[in-house]
Structures are given as C-alpha cells and as structure tokens.
Design a protein around this motif. Structure first.
Motif, mmCIF file in Angstrom:
data_model
loop_
_atom_site.group_PDB
_atom_site.id
_atom_site.type_symbol
_atom_site.label_atom_id
_atom_site.label_comp_id
_atom_site.label_asym_id
_atom_site.label_seq_id
_atom_site.Cartn_x
_atom_site.Cartn_y
_atom_site.Cartn_z
ATOM 1 N N TYR A 79 0.865 -1.189 0.000
ATOM 2 C CA TYR A 79 0.000 0.000 0.000
ATOM 3 C C TYR A 79 0.899 1.236 0.000
ATOM 4 O O TYR A 79 2.044 1.168 0.474
ATOM 5 N N TYR B 135 -0.721 -10.316 -0.607
ATOM 6 C CA TYR B 135 0.411 -9.706 0.113
ATOM 7 C C TYR B 135 0.426 -10.184 1.562
ATOM 8 O O TYR B 135 -0.608 -10.590 2.095
ATOM 9 N N ARG C 89 -2.655 -12.454 2.665
ATOM 10 C CA ARG C 89 -4.060 -12.180 2.367
ATOM 11 C C ARG C 89 -4.254 -12.370 0.863
ATOM 12 O O ARG C 89 -3.412 -11.948 0.065
ATOM 13 N N HIS D 220 -7.226 -8.406 -3.222
ATOM 14 C CA HIS D 220 -8.557 -7.792 -3.060
ATOM 15 C C HIS D 220 -8.478 -6.292 -3.286
ATOM 16 O O HIS D 220 -7.413 -5.677 -3.128
ATOM 17 N N HIS E 68 -10.314 -2.840 -1.655
ATOM 18 C CA HIS E 68 -11.113 -2.396 -0.504
ATOM 19 C C HIS E 68 -12.117 -1.339 -0.949
ATOM 20 O O HIS E 68 -11.772 -0.461 -1.757
HETATM 21 FE FE FE Z 1 -5.948 -5.070 2.056
#
Ligand code: FE
Ligand code: BEZ
Length: 267
Positions: free
Chosen positions: A129, A163, A184, A187, A189
C-alpha cells in the motif's frame, strides 16, 4: 467481566501453564502494546489474526436483508483520501496491470443511490500500500469518487496482488509459532457511504487466488469473490484505447438502510 474471567480461568485450567509459560504470555501482550503506535495497531492485528474481528463483524452484521456483505477495514484505510472524478486513474504512479472497475451503488431493493461516496484503496503489483513506502507521502492506489445520477461509479486502477500482513512483530511470531503464513488473498477495498444508509466496509476478492481458503485474517466471504476478466487490447468502456490487455471488474453494491435513531426516553 464475569464472562471474561470465567472463560479466562477455563483457558488456564485447560492449558495448565508453568510460570515460565505464563510469563511468556505476559511478555507477548506487553510487546504487542509496545509495538502499537498511532500508525500501527498490533492489538487490532492480533484480533484479526485470531479471527476475533471477523466474529465481531458476523455478530453485528447478522441480517444483511439483501445488502452486500461486510469484512474487515484493515490498517491501511486512510481518512480523507483525495477526491477524484468518475473515470479517474487512482494509481498515483504505483504499478500493476491496468484494471477498469465499475458498478452501481443501490438500496437493498435496487434503487440507485446518487452521490454515494465510494472510497477505494488497495495494494500494488509488489503487494504494498502507498503508506508502506517509507519515502512516499502522497496518496496512491486510493481515492474517493461519487456515484452519478444512475448510482454508477467507475475508475482505472491496477490488478491487486496477494500480500503478507505486517509480520515483523509479536503477531508475526505467533503466526510462525503456529505454522501459519501471513498472506491475504488479492482484493480491492471499498468503504461506501450514503445518507440514510449504513456505511458499507467490504472487499472484492480475486477468484482463483491461492490464499482464498487461508486468509491470514479470515476476511473472505464467498459472496465477495469476483471474477476479474482479462480483456484484449482495444476500446475500454470509457472510450479509452488500450494498447495492451487489461482487466475488468464489474460489481454492484447494495447498502443497508440505517436504523432510525432510538427516541430518547421511549419505553
Ligand atoms: Fe488489504
Ligand atoms: C488489509 O486488507 O489491508 C488488512 C486487513 C487486516 C490486517 C492487515 C491488512
């Protein structure tokens, strides 16, 4: 407190720790606290990796009545994401394969919601991120759009990737000790807000991801898995001419009506 103490004593009776084991538990919780700052919340990460956050989610979102299902917010949501027009590219220079995402936000019975605020955020092709890049201060792969009069939103982004959650602290030690991986599944968000409706916090997972059945934070719900389709070079839905193949995600969201506030003093 009565319930907490009862279950805690049951756990201690069941595990019968030595003094060293009891101290290891105290040290683990102490390190979890020391690791937590205004930027990193190791206790919430512990709650997520023990399945507690998703249990609280399940308890509080029992009756969706046709509304889209919810999942964890996660630590990478940032309030005040940059406002962007429909069709904007939200990448801020972060890299990945191009993705066009689109959908309609509606009430549970399918009435389109005009001017709903749609916050999106995600990881890049490397699994990071924007806030995880130490040398970066500007937003990337996040933004806030508003639905048009048909309830429609659309934007350009990149394909998200699987990630690992932050695993350099006590939560990472716990995952290693229990032989769990920190990943995870890929995806996007979404946080979607409209007046008169409950704010929807959810993800859209990529069908086929290898971690769908073993998400480190137990956030996957079957209804949130989507097929992201691979499209050939050519005209995209917004008229943009794509010279390389690109990905497309179509998904409509349904928001739950907000409960009317309880009247003070009513019996
Ligand atoms: Fe996430
Ligand atoms: C996330 O999806 O961003 C996330 C959620 C829970 C823990 C760590 C990351």
């Amino acid at each position: 407190m009565t319930s907490l103490v009862r279950h805690l004593h049951d756990f201690i009776r069941d595990a019968e720790p030595t003094f060293d084991e009891w101290l290891a538990g105290i040290n683990f919780l102490t390190r979890t606290g020391h690791m937590s700052t205004d930027k990193r919340q190791e206790f919430i990460l512990l709650s997520e990796t023990l399945g507690v956050s998703m249990l609280v989610d399940a308890i509080n979102h029992r009756n969706r009545d046709g509304a889209t299902e919810t999942t964890v917010l996660g630590p990478f949501y940032v309030e005040g994401a940059p406002e962007m027009p429909l069709g904007a590219n939200v990448t801020g220079g972060l890299k990945g394969e191009p993705l066009f995402a689109e959908g309609i936000v509606s009430s549970p019975d399918g009435q389109p919601l005009l001017n709903a605020a749609v916050d999106v955020w995600q990881s890049d092709a490397a699994g990071f991120y924007d806030v995880q890049y130490a040398d970066r201060t500007e937003a990337g792969l996040r933004g806030r759009l508003h639905t048009n009069s048909n309830g429609r939103f659309y934007f350009w982004s990149v394909m998200p990737t699987a990630y690992p959650i932050p695993s350099d602290g006590p939560v990472g030690d716990m995952l290693k000790a229990t032989k769990r991986h920190p990943y995870r599944p890929a995806h996007l968000h979404f946080l979607i807000a409209a007046e008169g409706y409950e704010t929807l916090i959810t993800h859209l997972f990529v069908a086929g991801d290898q971690y769908l059945d073993s998400d480190a934070v137990f956030g996957v719900k079957r209804s949130l898995i989507r097929t992201y389709t691979r499209e050939a070079a050519g005209a995209a839905p917004d008229g943009r001419k794509m010279t390389t193949p690109w990905w497309r995600l179509r998904n409509d969201f349904r928001l739950k009506r907000a409960e009317p506030p309880a009247i003070q003093g009513a019996r």
